[in-house]
Design a protein around this motif. Sequence first.
Motif, PDB file in Angstrom:
ATOM      1  N   ALA A 184       0.837  -1.195   0.000  1.00 12.41           N
ATOM      2  CA  ALA A 184       0.000   0.000   0.000  1.00 12.41           C
ATOM      3  C   ALA A 184       0.868   1.240   0.000  1.00 12.41           C
ATOM      4  O   ALA A 184       1.949   1.264   0.583  1.00 12.41           O
ATOM      5  CB  ALA A 184      -0.896   0.004   1.238  1.00 12.41           C
ATOM      6  N   VAL A 185       0.404   2.273  -0.690  1.00 13.93           N
ATOM      7  CA  VAL A 185       1.055   3.583  -0.639  1.00 13.93           C
ATOM      8  C   VAL A 185      -0.036   4.627  -0.442  1.00 13.93           C
ATOM      9  O   VAL A 185      -1.180   4.441  -0.860  1.00 13.93           O
ATOM     10  CB  VAL A 185       1.870   3.885  -1.917  1.00 13.93           C
ATOM     11  CG1 VAL A 185       3.021   2.913  -2.074  1.00 13.93           C
ATOM     12  CG2 VAL A 185       0.992   3.856  -3.150  1.00 13.93           C
ATOM     13  N   PRO A 186       0.274   5.740   0.206  1.00 14.57           N
ATOM     14  CA  PRO A 186      -0.756   6.752   0.464  1.00 14.57           C
ATOM     15  C   PRO A 186      -1.313   7.336  -0.834  1.00 14.57           C
ATOM     16  O   PRO A 186      -0.596   7.511  -1.810  1.00 14.57           O
ATOM     17  CB  PRO A 186      -0.010   7.821   1.267  1.00 14.57           C
ATOM     18  CG  PRO A 186       1.176   7.121   1.836  1.00 14.57           C
ATOM     19  CD  PRO A 186       1.563   6.077   0.827  1.00 14.57           C
ATOM     20  N   ALA A 187      -2.584   7.629  -0.831  1.00 17.08           N
ATOM     21  CA  ALA A 187      -3.246   8.324  -1.947  1.00 17.08           C
ATOM     22  C   ALA A 187      -4.090   9.418  -1.331  1.00 17.08           C
ATOM     23  O   ALA A 187      -5.282   9.246  -1.098  1.00 17.08           O
ATOM     24  CB  ALA A 187      -4.087   7.349  -2.757  1.00 17.08           C
ATOM     25  N   GLU A 188      -3.472  10.547  -1.039  1.00 22.78           N
ATOM     26  CA  GLU A 188      -4.098  11.586  -0.244  1.00 22.78           C
ATOM     27  C   GLU A 188      -4.325  12.854  -1.067  1.00 22.78           C
ATOM     28  O   GLU A 188      -3.694  13.072  -2.089  1.00 22.78           O
ATOM     29  CB  GLU A 188      -3.230  11.908   0.979  1.00 22.78           C
ATOM     30  CG  GLU A 188      -2.982  10.689   1.868  1.00 22.78           C
ATOM     31  CD  GLU A 188      -1.976  10.960   2.967  1.00 22.78           C
ATOM     32  OE1 GLU A 188      -1.279  11.993   2.892  1.00 22.78           O
ATOM     33  OE2 GLU A 188      -1.876  10.143   3.888  1.00 22.78           O
ATOM     34  N   GLY A 189      -5.231  13.685  -0.574  1.00 21.85           N
ATOM     35  CA  GLY A 189      -5.434  14.999  -1.160  1.00 21.85           C
ATOM     36  C   GLY A 189      -6.268  15.016  -2.425  1.00 21.85           C
ATOM     37  O   GLY A 189      -6.342  16.048  -3.097  1.00 21.85           O
ATOM     38  N   LEU A 190      -6.924  13.903  -2.773  1.00 19.96           N
ATOM     39  CA  LEU A 190      -7.759  13.866  -3.974  1.00 19.96           C
ATOM     40  C   LEU A 190      -9.213  14.157  -3.606  1.00 19.96           C
ATOM     41  O   LEU A 190      -9.631  13.961  -2.469  1.00 19.96           O
ATOM     42  CB  LEU A 190      -7.633  12.509  -4.667  1.00 19.96           C
ATOM     43  CG  LEU A 190      -6.240  12.200  -5.212  1.00 19.96           C
ATOM     44  CD1 LEU A 190      -6.172  10.775  -5.738  1.00 19.96           C
ATOM     45  CD2 LEU A 190      -5.863  13.189  -6.311  1.00 19.96           C
ATOM     46  N   GLU A 191      -9.990  14.589  -4.592  1.00 24.02           N
ATOM     47  CA  GLU A 191     -11.367  15.003  -4.326  1.00 24.02           C
ATOM     48  C   GLU A 191     -12.350  13.843  -4.316  1.00 24.02           C
ATOM     49  O   GLU A 191     -13.539  14.035  -4.028  1.00 24.02           O
ATOM     50  CB  GLU A 191     -11.804  16.036  -5.369  1.00 24.02           C
ATOM     51  CG  GLU A 191     -11.752  15.529  -6.797  1.00 24.02           C
ATOM     52  CD  GLU A 191     -11.956  16.649  -7.810  1.00 24.02           C
ATOM     53  OE1 GLU A 191     -13.075  17.201  -7.861  1.00 24.02           O
ATOM     54  OE2 GLU A 191     -10.990  16.974  -8.532  1.00 24.02           O
ATOM     55  N   VAL A 192     -11.886  12.636  -4.628  1.00 21.07           N
ATOM     56  CA  VAL A 192     -12.737  11.457  -4.608  1.00 21.07           C
ATOM     57  C   VAL A 192     -11.999  10.348  -3.869  1.00 21.07           C
ATOM     58  O   VAL A 192     -10.771  10.397  -3.721  1.00 21.07           O
ATOM     59  CB  VAL A 192     -13.091  10.993  -6.045  1.00 21.07           C
ATOM     60  CG1 VAL A 192     -13.845  12.071  -6.797  1.00 21.07           C
ATOM     61  CG2 VAL A 192     -11.844  10.565  -6.808  1.00 21.07           C
ATOM     62  N   PRO A 193     -12.702   9.307  -3.395  1.00 21.42           N
ATOM     63  CA  PRO A 193     -12.027   8.190  -2.738  1.00 21.42           C
ATOM     64  C   PRO A 193     -11.026   7.521  -3.687  1.00 21.42           C
ATOM     65  O   PRO A 193     -11.313   7.325  -4.867  1.00 21.42           O
ATOM     66  CB  PRO A 193     -13.178   7.240  -2.385  1.00 21.42           C
ATOM     67  CG  PRO A 193     -14.390   8.114  -2.336  1.00 21.42           C
ATOM     68  CD  PRO A 193     -14.172   9.157  -3.383  1.00 21.42           C
ATOM     69  N   ALA A 194      -9.853   7.183  -3.167  1.00 24.85           N
ATOM     70  CA  ALA A 194      -8.802   6.597  -4.005  1.00 24.85           C
ATOM     71  C   ALA A 194      -7.963   5.634  -3.180  1.00 24.85           C
ATOM     72  O   ALA A 194      -7.828   5.776  -1.969  1.00 24.85           O
ATOM     73  CB  ALA A 194      -7.921   7.690  -4.598  1.00 24.85           C
ATOM     74  N   VAL A 195      -7.400   4.651  -3.859  1.00 17.42           N
ATOM     75  CA  VAL A 195      -6.495   3.678  -3.252  1.00 17.42           C
ATOM     76  C   VAL A 195      -5.210   3.662  -4.073  1.00 17.42           C
ATOM     77  O   VAL A 195      -5.251   3.576  -5.308  1.00 17.42           O
ATOM     78  CB  VAL A 195      -7.111   2.261  -3.234  1.00 17.42           C
ATOM     79  CG1 VAL A 195      -6.097   1.240  -2.740  1.00 17.42           C
ATOM     80  CG2 VAL A 195      -8.359   2.230  -2.357  1.00 17.42           C
TER      81      VAL A 195
END
Length: 257
Positions: A184-195
């Motif tokens: 896993a790696v972070p997926a932050e700061g986006l306007e929709v849910p993300a992985v």
Amino acid sequence: MTRFVVRLAPVMLAMTGLMAGCSSAPVPGAASPAGPDRGAVASASSPPAPAFPPASSAAPWRPLAPLSREQLDAALLQVADLPSGSTTEPAKVAPGTPADLAHQIQQYPACGPVLTAVSEQLPDSARRWYVTGNNVLGNRTLADLGSVPDGRSRERFDALERAVYGGGCTGFRTDSGPQLRVEAVPAEGLEVPAVGFRIVAPTGAVASQGGFTRVYLYAAVGDNRVLLLTGDDTARTPALRSDLVTAQVHRLATASG
């Protein structure tokens, strides 16, 4: 609702063939200089992802009805949307059958959501390569936009999030290949849910004696999704560019259904 028939690429075709989706194949051994902004999804040398649930869970779920092929094509970035000096190339769809994927999921059920995310070819999906700089592996980003069948977008996203950030899927082995590690790696700061996650192949598995890493971002936009991919020799710590990720996710999130 009528069930869509989907085309599913074999796992190894989906993860090795995706990097050769156009006629002008990149040179695996060529230099892949890091761009000024490659941090939307962390590189292979990044620290572990945050514990489940991740920050991406806080992003609002945006209702957006399934888009047509024409609408998905229009939601792909154009050259004018890309960093200066970038180009686009068509991306081919790897052939496959549902049985190929079903066999892998049967062997590694905890990795089923990950295997589906990287291998499934949704009907009428829109795909394109974004090439920033020299046409080498680390400078290529594959964008695959599709509508999820049967209204199961939320269900599929939640399963993928649990598999990746919950630690359910840590790796799998292909029928004729090496053991692959899932991180896993972070997926932050986006306007929709993300992985965000990466799949790491060991020494000599694909193009490099130091291993090969593919970095993915899966973003859910109602009944549609964005799958972004880049890959390179592990030693070069490939990472998706945050400018491309943000622009592509926003363009789909604001598309009209």
